[in-house]
Design an enzyme around this catalytic site. Structure first.
Site, short mmCIF file in Angstrom:
data_model
loop_
_atom_site.label_atom_id
_atom_site.label_comp_id
_atom_site.label_asym_id
_atom_site.label_seq_id
_atom_site.Cartn_x
_atom_site.Cartn_y
_atom_site.Cartn_z
N HIS A 2 -2.28 -7.39 2.13
CA HIS A 2 -2.51 -7.86 3.64
C HIS A 2 -3.52 -7.37 4.48
O HIS A 2 -3.62 -7.71 5.68
CB HIS A 2 -1.04 -7.78 4.29
N GLY A 22 0.84 -1.13 -0.06
CA GLY A 22 -0.20 0.08 0.01
C GLY A 22 0.86 1.23 0.04
O GLY A 22 0.65 2.18 -0.63
N THR A 23 1.92 1.27 0.71
CA THR A 23 2.80 2.29 0.82
C THR A 23 3.49 2.66 -0.44
O THR A 23 3.47 3.73 -1.10
CB THR A 23 3.96 2.09 1.98
N SER A 82 -4.06 -2.56 -0.65
CA SER A 82 -2.94 -3.42 0.08
C SER A 82 -3.60 -4.96 0.04
O SER A 82 -4.51 -5.04 0.80
CB SER A 82 -2.34 -2.69 1.06
N THR A 140 10.78 -7.61 -11.36
CA THR A 140 10.04 -8.91 -11.72
C THR A 140 8.97 -9.17 -10.98
O THR A 140 9.01 -8.85 -9.80
CB THR A 140 11.21 -10.20 -11.77
N CYS A 171 1.78 2.17 13.89
CA CYS A 171 2.63 2.72 13.47
C CYS A 171 3.04 4.05 14.74
O CYS A 171 4.16 4.43 14.96
CB CYS A 171 2.74 3.53 12.13
C1 LIG Z 1 -1.87 -0.45 6.19
C2 LIG Z 1 -2.07 0.94 5.46
C3 LIG Z 1 -1.30 1.43 4.52
C4 LIG Z 1 0.06 0.71 4.08
O1 LIG Z 1 0.02 -0.53 3.49
P1 LIG Z 1 1.20 -1.52 3.53
O2 LIG Z 1 0.85 -2.69 2.45
O3 LIG Z 1 1.39 -2.13 4.93
O4 LIG Z 1 2.45 -0.40 3.02
C5 LIG Z 1 -1.64 2.70 3.76
N1 LIG Z 1 -2.79 3.22 3.91
C6 LIG Z 1 -3.59 2.61 5.21
C7 LIG Z 1 -4.88 3.39 5.38
C8 LIG Z 1 -3.40 1.65 5.70
O5 LIG Z 1 -4.30 1.25 6.51
#
Ligand SMILES: *Cc1c(COP(=O)(O)O)cnc(C)c1O
Length: 387
Positions: free
Chosen positions: A200, A71-72, A198, A236, A324
């Site tokens: 996960h 997501g980041t 994201s 890749t 975080c």
């Molecule tokens: C978890 C999260 C992210 C980051 O996603 P990652 O895959 O952990 O980098 C970004 N934005 C929100 C709102 C999230 O909850």
């Protein structure tokens, strides 16, 4: 020890079906999808399938989906792409309650000749839309507004915001990492240019994400390398995880119904059960439209970290604010932006449920938490002073 996992906004369990679909790509079909030989090249078909599945969850076209590492990365890519494609615009609009993935790239950009407007929220977590619209200018390169907040679950009206932002010819991005799979998203009928998700957070593994880029949106790659992802993201492909994200997207379509019925019922029971048994407890963002799985509860005059440690002895997993921010003693920026008093922000616990939770687990938390709060309050100098 039995784990009661109520921290699904931090990460989720990989679904069994997701793992089963992934394993062959680690064990057997390990070829590189860019290879000329059939053994490698055949994998490209499976990636295409996963792209269709991910697009379907958003009602987007497969060509509009870019796989990323998380997501980041999707968030950073969106901001960078908008900035690079509009080189004479030096202004970013976002909110005061974004995830660090947006907050920190904006702060970083502010050090490099950009100025950033952070739209405030009120005590309920409601976004100040007038403030947002007033701050859109000819200099604005991008407005990035999260769809749902990871700490409180508060949902922002991003479809409505996107329409206003587009009227002014400004790129609109949303961090929908928490919204995807929990509330319906139909991108065909919105003005949203880019959207991050994201794996996960929706029962796929960590380390896989996607960025939706609406057809026709000017784009500039963040990772520059090979021709993968049509030159929009070098490197890749993480084949197994891409297959996992596709499968999780497919599962999400069916899970969404459950999120808004059974999971929501469990969240509501948890909230009600705790508020009935514990005085001086407030639901942060409780008056707003929220995600069905999340509750952020402030237990006044106690330390969130202490609550977490004592719940941990019973195997109960939750967060104080966002994952975080725990570890630092600063109250979370989200709660500060909402003006939650210090004594309440410090005692805030976020519970986030998923389809894997049961009502027995909810009742277990309702049974174990009240005595913990009582015990901690007996030791708290603030509590005594205020009684
Ligand atoms: C978890 C999260 C992210 C980051 O996603 P990652 O895959 O952990 O980098 C970004 N934005 C929100 C709102 C999230 O909850």
């Amino acid at each position: 020890m039995n784990v009661v996992y109520a921290d699904n906004n931090a990460t989720t369990q990989v679904a069994k079906k997701v793992l089963d679909e992934m394993l062959p790509y680690l064990e057997t079909y390990y070829g590189n999808p860019s290879s000329m030989h059939t053994f490698g090249g055949q994998v490209a078909k499976n990636i295409a399938m996963a792209r269709e599945q991910t697009a379907a969850l958003l009602n987007a076209s497969p060509e509009e989906i870019l796989f990323t590492s998380c997501g980041t990365e999707s968030d950073s890519t969106a901001i960078q792409a908008a900035i690079k494609s509009n080189p004479d615009r030096k202004h970013i609009v976002t909110t005061r309650v974004e995830h660090p993935a947006i907050k920190n790239i904006c702060e970083h950009s502010a050090k490099n000749e950009f100025h950033v407007t952070y739209v405030p929220v009120d005590e309920n977590g409601t976004l100040d839309l007038d403030y947002l619209y007033k701050n859109l200018t000819d200099d604005t390169a991008i407005a990035s507004i999260m769809w749902a907040n990871n700490e409180t679950g508060v949902i922002f009206p991003v479809e409505e915001i996107a329409a206003k932002v587009k009227e002014k010819g400004i790129v609109f991005h949303t961090d929908a990492v928490q919204a995807v799979g929990k509330i319906p998203i139909d991108l065909k009928n919105t003005e949203i240019d880019m959207l991050s998700l994201s794996g996960h957070k929706i029962h796929a593994p960590k380390g896989i994400g996607a960025l939706y880029v609406k057809k026709g949106t000017k784009f500039s790659p963040f990772l520059i390398g090979g021709h993968q992802e049509k030159g929009r993201r070098g490197g890749t492909e993480n084949v197994a995880s891409i297959i996992g994200l596709g499968t999780a997207s497919e599962l999400s379509k069916n899970l969404m119904e459950e999120e808004n019925t059974r999971v929501k019922e469990m969240r509501d029971s948890l909230e009600k059960g705790l508020l009935e048994r514990i005085d001086n407890a407030i639901v942060n963002g409780g008056k707003e439209k929220r995600l069905p799985n999340t509750t952020s509860i402030a237990f006044e005059y106690v330390e969130g970290e202490a609550i977490l440690l004592m719940m941990d002895e019973f195997g109960i997993c939750a967060s104080s604010g966002s994952a975080c921010t725990s570890g630092s003693l600063e109250p979370s920026h989200v709660l500060r932006a909402m003006g939650v008093p210090f004594t309440a922000a410090h005692g805030t616990i976020r519970f986030s449920l998923s389809t894997y939770n049961t009502m027995e687990e909810v009742n277990f938390i309702i049974e174990k938490l009240p005595p913990i709060i009582e015990k901690l309050r007996k030791m708290s100098p603030f509590w005594k002073k205020n009684q």
